[in-house]
Design a protein around this motif. Structure first.
Motif, PDB file in Angstrom:
ATOM      1  N   ASP A 158       0.927  -1.172   0.112  1.00  0.00           N
ATOM      2  CA  ASP A 158      -0.050   0.102   0.191  1.00  0.00           C
ATOM      3  C   ASP A 158       1.014   1.332   0.024  1.00  0.00           C
ATOM      4  N   ASP A 159       1.851   1.163   0.915  1.00  0.00           N
ATOM      5  CA  ASP A 159       2.937   2.537   0.852  1.00  0.00           C
ATOM      6  C   ASP A 159       3.636   2.678  -0.480  1.00  0.00           C
ATOM      7  N   LEU A 160       4.021   1.422  -0.970  1.00  0.00           N
ATOM      8  CA  LEU A 160       4.631   1.516  -2.424  1.00  0.00           C
ATOM      9  C   LEU A 160       3.572   2.061  -3.333  1.00  0.00           C
ATOM     10  N   ARG A 161       2.426   1.815  -3.648  1.00  0.00           N
ATOM     11  CA  ARG A 161       1.478   2.200  -4.466  1.00  0.00           C
ATOM     12  C   ARG A 161       1.235   3.630  -4.223  1.00  0.00           C
ATOM     13  N   LYS A 162       1.240   4.114  -3.096  1.00  0.00           N
ATOM     14  CA  LYS A 162       0.912   5.276  -2.726  1.00  0.00           C
ATOM     15  C   LYS A 162       2.085   6.457  -3.085  1.00  0.00           C
ATOM     16  N   LYS A 163       3.335   5.645  -2.918  1.00  0.00           N
ATOM     17  CA  LYS A 163       4.573   6.661  -2.993  1.00  0.00           C
ATOM     18  C   LYS A 163       4.695   6.570  -4.730  1.00  0.00           C
ATOM     19  N   ALA A 164       4.422   5.490  -5.257  1.00  0.00           N
ATOM     20  CA  ALA A 164       4.642   5.467  -6.870  1.00  0.00           C
ATOM     21  C   ALA A 164       3.536   6.403  -7.378  1.00  0.00           C
ATOM     22  N   LYS A 165       2.422   6.592  -6.933  1.00  0.00           N
ATOM     23  CA  LYS A 165       1.484   7.330  -7.523  1.00  0.00           C
ATOM     24  C   LYS A 165       1.891   8.752  -7.383  1.00  0.00           C
ATOM     25  N   GLU A 166       2.212   9.212  -6.197  1.00  0.00           N
ATOM     26  CA  GLU A 166       2.693  10.629  -5.846  1.00  0.00           C
ATOM     27  C   GLU A 166       3.633  11.199  -6.797  1.00  0.00           C
ATOM     28  N   ALA A 167       4.817   9.994  -6.918  1.00  0.00           N
ATOM     29  CA  ALA A 167       5.882  10.286  -7.891  1.00  0.00           C
ATOM     30  C   ALA A 167       5.559  10.454  -9.053  1.00  0.00           C
ATOM     31  N   LYS A 168       4.735   9.545  -9.659  1.00  0.00           N
ATOM     32  CA  LYS A 168       4.374   9.853 -11.072  1.00  0.00           C
ATOM     33  C   LYS A 168       3.387  11.021 -11.212  1.00  0.00           C
ATOM     34  N   GLU A 169       2.523  11.363 -10.511  1.00  0.00           N
ATOM     35  CA  GLU A 169       1.478  12.296 -10.706  1.00  0.00           C
ATOM     36  C   GLU A 169       2.327  13.769 -10.435  1.00  0.00           C
ATOM     37  N   SER A 170       3.190  13.723  -9.834  1.00  0.00           N
ATOM     38  CA  SER A 170       4.228  15.027  -9.349  1.00  0.00           C
ATOM     39  C   SER A 170       4.587  15.684 -10.853  1.00  0.00           C
TER      40      SER A 170
END
Ligand code: PMP
Length: 395
Positions: A158-170
């Protein structure tokens, strides 16, 4: 020595010793097999990464000696000048076959390989999502790349998905990579590669798996990526030739264009001499043995199960290992060191692992059973564990 350096060293060494964080190094007077000799004392060895016993295998010794006879003891130059022997090429072809990839590149060590491969591909415009328990060489490789490092909680998808999403969307990064150990060596747990690959597809991540402790162990010996059948989805398959393979060196296995790039851009390949002829020949032979038969791997797992059950039955906290690696978690650093010292005095070599290798308060004696141990050796070790565990009030 300069006064400022003298003061720095003395103060820091003293502090480590007072906190029980200073590890003494004991030279072996024997091969690193299931039984070792230190200062004339014979000990059952539960601290080696020689998982399959290949470091002393007669077949490897034979090809190593033949390689020395034909090529001498050194490669003579860096790979790109004229230090590439046909033995290095054969080793790389054998690794690629073993890992189910188009190509492979060999380095002088697993540590070097992580320093080489990460920084050859990632730079300051990129981000790396890194499991918080990744090996020191991954951490250093990430730092060397100058990419933004984003740590995710250990195996927490869950933490990986959240951080991957944030990084991608930034929109801040050109490339994003996710890096994980295949098998985590301190607890023996396996990375959740199918979920990692799924998240990678969702957010267009490069996938990098360092399977130093999985190769020769998981996937009937072929490693964690093959165990999950993800050879096509994992971009970088990293491994070491120094643990289950029994020799020394490291490698990246992957697509041909990736390996071609690493051959022209990774600095330890370009600027440091390759492993010796004996190393290259012996490592290739070890991999051939692993591809021919699962016999050693079967024995490793059987011994792992036996030791785990034995320690658990005695009442030790053995964590949640999914591989033969079997930690005995003690907690307090000083008690962990004392426990390991008493095991040693009673004839068992099981090294204490404490902060900073593992988090504070999770000191452990880590057991690495191998294919070369006999049941009698393991039984003897278990009876010592029982005696010392009771004596120190751990059981
Ligand atoms: N990666 C991982 C995950 C490791 O555990 C290790 C060794 N402890 C290495 C790399 C380094 O391998 P080598 O000993 O071949 O340098």
């Amino acid at each position: 020595m300069s006064a400022v350096l003298e003061q720095f060293l003395n103060e820091n060494l003293q502090e480590l010793k007072e906190k029980g964080l200073y590890n003494e190094i004991d030279p072996l007077e024997s091969p690193n097999g299931p039984v070792i000799t230190i200062k004339g004392k014979t000990l059952i060895n539960l601290s080696s990464n020689n998982y399959l016993g290949l470091a002393t295998d007669e077949r490897l010794k034979k090809v190593a000696m033949e390689a020395v006879a034909k090529y001498g003891v050194g490669a003579g130059a860096v790979r790109t000048i004229n230090g590439t022997l046909d033995l290095h090429v054969k080793l790389e072809e054998t690794i690629a076959k073993f890992k189910g990839t188009e190509a492979a590149i060999a380095y002088q060590s697993g540590f070097n390989c992580n320093m080489a491969a990460i920084s050859a591909v990632m730079d300051k415009n990129d981000a790396i999502l890194s499991d918080e328990l990744n090996h020191a060489s991954i951490i250093d490789g990430c730092r060397l790349s100058k990419a933004t490092i984003i740590r995710f909680n250990h195996s927490d998808m869950d933490d990986l998905r959240k951080k991957a999403k944030e990084a991608k969307e930034s929109g801040k990064y050109r490339k994003i990579m996710v890096i994980t150990d295949g098998v985590f060596s301190m607890d023996g747990d396996i990375a959740k590669l199918p979920e990692i690959v799924e998240i990678a597809k969702e957010f267009d991540l490069i996938v990098y798996v360092d399977d130093a402790h999985g190769s020769g162990v998981t996937g009937k010996g072929a490693g964690t990526v093959k165990h999950f059948g993800l050879e096509k989805e994992v971009d970088f398959q990293i491994g070491t030739l120094s643990k289950a393979i029994g020799v020394v060196g490291g490698y990246v296995a992957g697509k041909k264009n990736l390996i071609d790039w690493l051959k022209v851009r990774s600095r330890p390949f370009l600027f440091s001499t390759a492993v010796t002829p004996a190393d290259a020949a012996a490592a290739a032979k070890a991999i051939e043995i692993l591809m021919e038969s699962t016999e050693l791997n079967d024995r490793l797992w059987e011994n792992g199960r036996y030791l785990k059950q034995g320690l658990k039955d005695l009442g030790f906290d053995i964590g949640h290992s999914e591989t033969p690696i079997t930690p005995c978690i003690i907690g307090d650093e000083k008690l962990t060191q004392l426990f390991s010292k008493r095991l040693y005095e009673e004839g068992v070599y099981a090294k204490a692992i404490v902060y900073p290798t593992v988090p504070r308060g999770t000191g452990r004696v880590r057991n690495m059973p191998t294919a070369a141990h006999t049941k009698e050796m393991l039984d003897q070790a278990l009876s010592v564990y029982e005696k010392v565990g009771k004596e120190l009030g751990i059981l």
